[in-house]
Design a protein around this motif. Sequence first.
Motif, mmCIF file in Angstrom:
data_model
loop_
_atom_site.group_PDB
_atom_site.id
_atom_site.type_symbol
_atom_site.label_atom_id
_atom_site.label_comp_id
_atom_site.label_asym_id
_atom_site.label_seq_id
_atom_site.Cartn_x
_atom_site.Cartn_y
_atom_site.Cartn_z
ATOM 1 N N LEU A 42 18.554 3.691 -10.408
ATOM 2 C CA LEU A 42 17.956 3.377 -9.333
ATOM 3 C C LEU A 42 16.925 2.326 -9.570
ATOM 4 C CD1 LEU A 42 18.479 4.161 -6.803
ATOM 5 C CD2 LEU A 42 16.284 5.457 -6.894
ATOM 6 N N GLN A 43 17.133 0.882 -8.916
ATOM 7 C CA GLN A 43 16.902 -0.098 -8.832
ATOM 8 C C GLN A 43 15.871 -0.410 -8.013
ATOM 9 O OE1 GLN A 43 18.616 -3.596 -10.281
ATOM 10 N NE2 GLN A 43 19.939 -2.052 -12.018
ATOM 11 N N ILE A 44 16.201 -0.205 -7.223
ATOM 12 C CA ILE A 44 15.276 -0.298 -5.451
ATOM 13 C C ILE A 44 15.054 0.510 -4.352
ATOM 14 C CG2 ILE A 44 15.450 -1.742 -3.494
ATOM 15 C CD1 ILE A 44 17.329 -3.935 -3.897
ATOM 16 N N LEU A 45 14.456 1.724 -4.239
ATOM 17 C CA LEU A 45 13.917 2.848 -3.324
ATOM 18 C C LEU A 45 13.345 2.670 -1.982
ATOM 19 C CD1 LEU A 45 14.262 5.494 -4.041
ATOM 20 C CD2 LEU A 45 11.629 5.393 -5.129
ATOM 21 N N GLY A 46 13.727 2.486 -1.204
ATOM 22 C CA GLY A 46 12.987 3.008 0.233
ATOM 23 C C GLY A 46 12.980 3.777 0.747
ATOM 24 N N PHE A 47 11.602 3.740 1.834
ATOM 25 C CA PHE A 47 11.484 5.117 2.433
ATOM 26 C C PHE A 47 11.102 4.862 3.646
ATOM 27 C CE2 PHE A 47 10.504 8.290 -1.635
ATOM 28 C CZ PHE A 47 11.659 7.979 -1.556
ATOM 29 N N ASP A 48 12.010 5.550 5.290
ATOM 30 C CA ASP A 48 11.532 6.179 6.659
ATOM 31 C C ASP A 48 11.203 6.241 6.957
ATOM 32 O OD1 ASP A 48 10.709 4.088 8.868
ATOM 33 O OD2 ASP A 48 10.388 2.206 8.224
ATOM 34 N N ASP A 49 9.606 6.868 7.557
ATOM 35 C CA ASP A 49 10.138 8.393 8.451
ATOM 36 C C ASP A 49 10.053 9.477 7.875
ATOM 37 O OD1 ASP A 49 9.665 9.540 10.865
ATOM 38 O OD2 ASP A 49 12.180 9.104 11.582
ATOM 39 N N ILE A 50 10.340 9.868 6.848
ATOM 40 C CA ILE A 50 10.425 10.578 5.736
ATOM 41 C C ILE A 50 9.161 11.984 5.591
ATOM 42 C CG2 ILE A 50 10.728 11.812 3.412
ATOM 43 C CD1 ILE A 50 13.469 9.800 5.123
ATOM 44 N N ALA A 51 9.437 12.493 5.555
ATOM 45 C CA ALA A 51 8.408 14.478 5.853
ATOM 46 C C ALA A 51 8.909 15.254 4.972
ATOM 47 C CB ALA A 51 8.148 14.599 7.335
ATOM 48 N N TRP A 52 7.366 15.768 5.206
ATOM 49 C CA TRP A 52 8.473 17.555 4.163
ATOM 50 C C TRP A 52 7.235 18.450 4.354
ATOM 51 C CZ3 TRP A 52 8.351 12.370 1.380
ATOM 52 C CH2 TRP A 52 7.253 11.729 0.522
ATOM 53 N N ALA A 53 7.076 19.238 4.520
ATOM 54 C CA ALA A 53 5.640 19.889 4.911
ATOM 55 C C ALA A 53 4.972 20.838 3.576
ATOM 56 C CB ALA A 53 6.129 21.870 5.373
ATOM 57 N N ASP A 54 6.064 20.989 2.378
ATOM 58 C CA ASP A 54 4.845 21.308 1.340
ATOM 59 C C ASP A 54 4.917 19.873 0.608
ATOM 60 O OD1 ASP A 54 3.900 22.422 -0.991
ATOM 61 O OD2 ASP A 54 4.823 23.500 -1.578
ATOM 62 N N PRO A 55 3.332 19.587 -0.037
ATOM 63 C CA PRO A 55 2.704 18.317 -0.459
ATOM 64 C C PRO A 55 3.154 18.091 -2.101
ATOM 65 C CG PRO A 55 0.545 19.301 0.265
ATOM 66 C CD PRO A 55 2.360 20.510 1.147
ATOM 67 N N SER A 56 3.350 19.715 -2.985
ATOM 68 C CA SER A 56 2.925 20.081 -4.500
ATOM 69 C C SER A 56 4.194 19.714 -4.501
ATOM 70 C CB SER A 56 2.398 21.453 -3.965
ATOM 71 O OG SER A 56 3.852 22.262 -3.925
ATOM 72 N N PHE A 57 4.376 19.363 -5.991
ATOM 73 C CA PHE A 57 5.290 19.141 -6.815
ATOM 74 C C PHE A 57 5.219 19.055 -8.455
ATOM 75 C CE2 PHE A 57 3.637 15.323 -8.855
ATOM 76 C CZ PHE A 57 2.588 14.796 -8.669
ATOM 77 N N GLU A 58 6.132 19.868 -8.948
ATOM 78 C CA GLU A 58 6.129 20.033 -10.576
ATOM 79 C C GLU A 58 6.625 19.261 -11.289
ATOM 80 O OE1 GLU A 58 7.881 24.163 -10.991
ATOM 81 O OE2 GLU A 58 6.217 25.164 -9.825
ATOM 82 N N ILE A 59 6.761 18.474 -12.118
ATOM 83 C CA ILE A 59 6.961 17.790 -13.049
ATOM 84 C C ILE A 59 8.454 18.341 -13.756
ATOM 85 C CG2 ILE A 59 6.982 16.117 -15.226
ATOM 86 C CD1 ILE A 59 4.284 15.338 -14.271
#
Length: 273
Positions: A42-59
Amino acid sequence: MNPSTTSGFLVGFQALTHLELWAAQFDSVSQLVQLVCSKPLLQILGFDDIAWADPSFEIPNNPSQFVPGALRSLRLSNCYKRDILDWLVSHDSLPPIHHIQLGSVYPEDTQSIGHFLQRLGPELFTLQLEFSSLDAGGDAEEFCAHVDLAHNPALQAIRLDKFIHYSQYQFSSAVAWIPELISQTRSLKEVSFGVAIRDVEELHPQEDPIDWDALDNLFCDPQFPDLRALRFWISGNVELDAVARVVTRSLPRSSQRRMLRFYRGTPRLFDWI
């Protein structure tokens, strides 16, 4: 996204280099991160109007699932920017992201933005953003409080959308925060402004008047030896030539240096690269 859709995206499109996601709902930011990490080229990444309920993440434990090392361009619009940026800076090293579009910035995201841009340092070449609140404690003030573009000595171009936006929202962001932001970096070669008006009189609004003299002095300051172009992107029901005449009179020093450029439309960041 439902599990079957997510699973299909994870295993497919391994050679994908450009991914833009619009109007999608994820269970968590971890689910989105997993999708991004599954595309190693991946070289170009774009998000628009993206949502999620849980902000936590694990590496992820799998090294192949870390952020794509070839990532060069990032657009974050209408999403929780802080979650994405905090995930990116959690890595020991960042990919050389040269181009960033932030869309509207919000006070709660500005600290994460500042930390992220500081980590990018000399890798950042172009930055696009817009302010919507100029009140005390609003996004413009918070952005300038938490972001220091002096950490980005290779920054060549800034695009400020909604610089003058009277066609719909009746406000201008062409106030003191803009000179403060621009003056942080000495390497600029061009600055672009989004202007949406219905009449050329809105270039000189009675409320929150634009200090054109201060802007003209700023753009012609010797601290910007490489600044060559001020690009005005015009939208709204107004003639381009009429806008050009008014802006030219308002920025006489910049005009004398042949810095002014006028265009019709509202280009996106990915149109620059």
